[in-house]
Design a protein around this motif. Sequence first.
Motif, PDB file in Angstrom:
ATOM      1  N   ARG A   4       0.845  -1.183   0.000  1.00 38.62           N
ATOM      2  CA  ARG A   4       0.000   0.000   0.000  1.00 38.62           C
ATOM      3  C   ARG A   4       0.886   1.241   0.000  1.00 38.62           C
ATOM      4  O   ARG A   4       1.834   1.340   0.758  1.00 38.62           O
ATOM      5  N   CYS A   5       0.564   2.201  -0.838  1.00 34.83           N
ATOM      6  CA  CYS A   5       1.296   3.461  -0.906  1.00 34.83           C
ATOM      7  C   CYS A   5       0.992   4.282   0.351  1.00 34.83           C
ATOM      8  O   CYS A   5      -0.170   4.494   0.687  1.00 34.83           O
ATOM      9  N   ILE A   6       2.025   4.736   1.039  1.00 33.67           N
ATOM     10  CA  ILE A   6       1.848   5.524   2.259  1.00 33.67           C
ATOM     11  C   ILE A   6       1.161   6.854   1.949  1.00 33.67           C
ATOM     12  O   ILE A   6       0.447   7.393   2.786  1.00 33.67           O
ATOM     13  N   TRP A   7       1.355   7.392   0.745  1.00 34.94           N
ATOM     14  CA  TRP A   7       0.810   8.702   0.408  1.00 34.94           C
ATOM     15  C   TRP A   7      -0.668   8.628   0.042  1.00 34.94           C
ATOM     16  O   TRP A   7      -1.482   9.370   0.567  1.00 34.94           O
ATOM     17  N   THR A   8      -1.018   7.710  -0.862  1.00 32.30           N
ATOM     18  CA  THR A   8      -2.404   7.644  -1.362  1.00 32.30           C
ATOM     19  C   THR A   8      -3.225   6.550  -0.705  1.00 32.30           C
ATOM     20  O   THR A   8      -4.437   6.538  -0.832  1.00 32.30           O
ATOM     21  N   PHE A   9      -2.574   5.603  -0.051  1.00 31.77           N
ATOM     22  CA  PHE A   9      -3.203   4.455   0.603  1.00 31.77           C
ATOM     23  C   PHE A   9      -3.751   3.451  -0.413  1.00 31.77           C
ATOM     24  O   PHE A   9      -4.575   2.614  -0.103  1.00 31.77           O
ATOM     25  N   GLN A  10      -3.276   3.524  -1.654  1.00 24.95           N
ATOM     26  CA  GLN A  10      -3.688   2.588  -2.691  1.00 24.95           C
ATOM     27  C   GLN A  10      -2.746   1.395  -2.732  1.00 24.95           C
ATOM     28  O   GLN A  10      -1.540   1.544  -2.545  1.00 24.95           O
ATOM     29  N   VAL A 101      -2.451  26.850  13.730  1.00 22.44           N
ATOM     30  CA  VAL A 101      -1.236  26.022  13.773  1.00 22.44           C
ATOM     31  C   VAL A 101      -1.500  24.688  13.076  1.00 22.44           C
ATOM     32  O   VAL A 101      -0.673  24.204  12.298  1.00 22.44           O
ATOM     33  N   LEU A 102      -2.661  24.084  13.330  1.00 23.90           N
ATOM     34  CA  LEU A 102      -2.992  22.796  12.704  1.00 23.90           C
ATOM     35  C   LEU A 102      -3.139  22.920  11.186  1.00 23.90           C
ATOM     36  O   LEU A 102      -2.815  21.984  10.451  1.00 23.90           O
ATOM     37  N   PRO A 110       0.972   8.438  13.477  1.00 19.70           N
ATOM     38  CA  PRO A 110       1.143   7.225  12.659  1.00 19.70           C
ATOM     39  C   PRO A 110      -0.151   6.411  12.555  1.00 19.70           C
ATOM     40  O   PRO A 110      -0.417   5.802  11.518  1.00 19.70           O
ATOM     41  N   GLN A 111      -0.959   6.440  13.587  1.00 23.79           N
ATOM     42  CA  GLN A 111      -2.222   5.693  13.565  1.00 23.79           C
ATOM     43  C   GLN A 111      -3.166   6.253  12.496  1.00 23.79           C
ATOM     44  O   GLN A 111      -3.844   5.483  11.803  1.00 23.79           O
ATOM     45  N   THR A 112      -3.210   7.566  12.366  1.00 24.63           N
ATOM     46  CA  THR A 112      -4.052   8.181  11.340  1.00 24.63           C
ATOM     47  C   THR A 112      -3.542   7.825   9.955  1.00 24.63           C
ATOM     48  O   THR A 112      -4.320   7.512   9.055  1.00 24.63           O
ATOM     49  N   VAL A 113      -2.229   7.850   9.782  1.00 20.35           N
ATOM     50  CA  VAL A 113      -1.643   7.499   8.487  1.00 20.35           C
ATOM     51  C   VAL A 113      -1.958   6.048   8.139  1.00 20.35           C
ATOM     52  O   VAL A 113      -2.305   5.738   6.998  1.00 20.35           O
ATOM     53  N   MET A 114      -1.868   5.155   9.116  1.00 20.67           N
ATOM     54  CA  MET A 114      -2.149   3.736   8.852  1.00 20.67           C
ATOM     55  C   MET A 114      -3.625   3.491   8.535  1.00 20.67           C
ATOM     56  O   MET A 114      -3.959   2.523   7.860  1.00 20.67           O
ATOM     57  N   ALA A 115      -4.495   4.377   8.981  1.00 23.39           N
ATOM     58  CA  ALA A 115      -5.922   4.213   8.707  1.00 23.39           C
ATOM     59  C   ALA A 115      -6.350   4.852   7.392  1.00 23.39           C
ATOM     60  O   ALA A 115      -7.257   4.343   6.725  1.00 23.39           O
ATOM     61  N   GLN A 119      -1.735  11.484   2.627  1.00 25.06           N
ATOM     62  CA  GLN A 119      -2.411  12.583   1.950  1.00 25.06           C
ATOM     63  C   GLN A 119      -3.778  12.874   2.585  1.00 25.06           C
ATOM     64  O   GLN A 119      -4.099  14.025   2.878  1.00 25.06           O
ATOM     65  N   SER A 120      -4.569  11.849   2.827  1.00 23.66           N
ATOM     66  CA  SER A 120      -5.884  12.037   3.453  1.00 23.66           C
ATOM     67  C   SER A 120      -5.752  12.476   4.900  1.00 23.66           C
ATOM     68  O   SER A 120      -6.557  13.279   5.383  1.00 23.66           O
ATOM     69  N   SER A 121      -4.747  11.982   5.603  1.00 27.41           N
ATOM     70  CA  SER A 121      -4.534  12.378   6.993  1.00 27.41           C
ATOM     71  C   SER A 121      -4.221  13.869   7.097  1.00 27.41           C
ATOM     72  O   SER A 121      -4.697  14.555   8.009  1.00 27.41           O
ATOM     73  N   VAL A 122      -3.429  14.378   6.169  1.00 29.18           N
ATOM     74  CA  VAL A 122      -3.114  15.812   6.151  1.00 29.18           C
ATOM     75  C   VAL A 122      -4.392  16.610   5.890  1.00 29.18           C
ATOM     76  O   VAL A 122      -4.640  17.631   6.543  1.00 29.18           O
ATOM     77  N   ARG A 123      -5.211  16.153   4.982  1.00 28.64           N
ATOM     78  CA  ARG A 123      -6.487  16.836   4.718  1.00 28.64           C
ATOM     79  C   ARG A 123      -7.374  16.839   5.959  1.00 28.64           C
ATOM     80  O   ARG A 123      -8.001  17.858   6.276  1.00 28.64           O
ATOM     81  N   ILE A 124      -7.433  15.720   6.640  1.00 28.51           N
ATOM     82  CA  ILE A 124      -8.233  15.632   7.864  1.00 28.51           C
ATOM     83  C   ILE A 124      -7.698  16.588   8.922  1.00 28.51           C
ATOM     84  O   ILE A 124      -8.457  17.304   9.583  1.00 28.51           O
ATOM     85  N   ALA A 125      -6.370  16.646   9.086  1.00 26.07           N
ATOM     86  CA  ALA A 125      -5.767  17.552  10.069  1.00 26.07           C
ATOM     87  C   ALA A 125      -6.100  19.004   9.737  1.00 26.07           C
ATOM     88  O   ALA A 125      -6.421  19.797  10.635  1.00 26.07           O
TER      89      ALA A 125
END
Length: 143
Positions: A4-10, A101-102, A110-115, A119-125
Amino acid sequence: MPERCIWTFQRDDRVIPVTVDAPALFGGRALPRTFHVLPEHEADLRAYLDLAARYGRPMLGGVLGLTAAIVGVAVLAVAFGWPDRLVAVAVGALTAGIGLVLIALPFVTPQTVMAFGLQSSVRIARWVGGLTVAVGGVIAVLG
């Protein structure tokens, strides 16, 4: 099964392993880590990790400092009998500061990235940061 790509989660057969210096959680010393990423997102991953290495500790310090300031305002307001309106504006502004700041430094766990992937985790943040700015504004205006 492809990685799975860490960036896109594909999951994709084109995913390649990339070893980069990545900061530890809470801005600790950077250590070599291997991530799996699609070749077209390798530069994005490297840029994000460089940003995290450079600004991870200041981001954490900013959020903790602003949170401490909110607690300080609450304590001082009780101790010195500050007007409610002044306290609401101060707490709202400090809360909005946390949100800014966020948005500016959207470092994720790391938990958010693994879920969700990076890229999506940054958008969520950033979305949470925007929501925090809005809550701060509501506190300042209506408080």
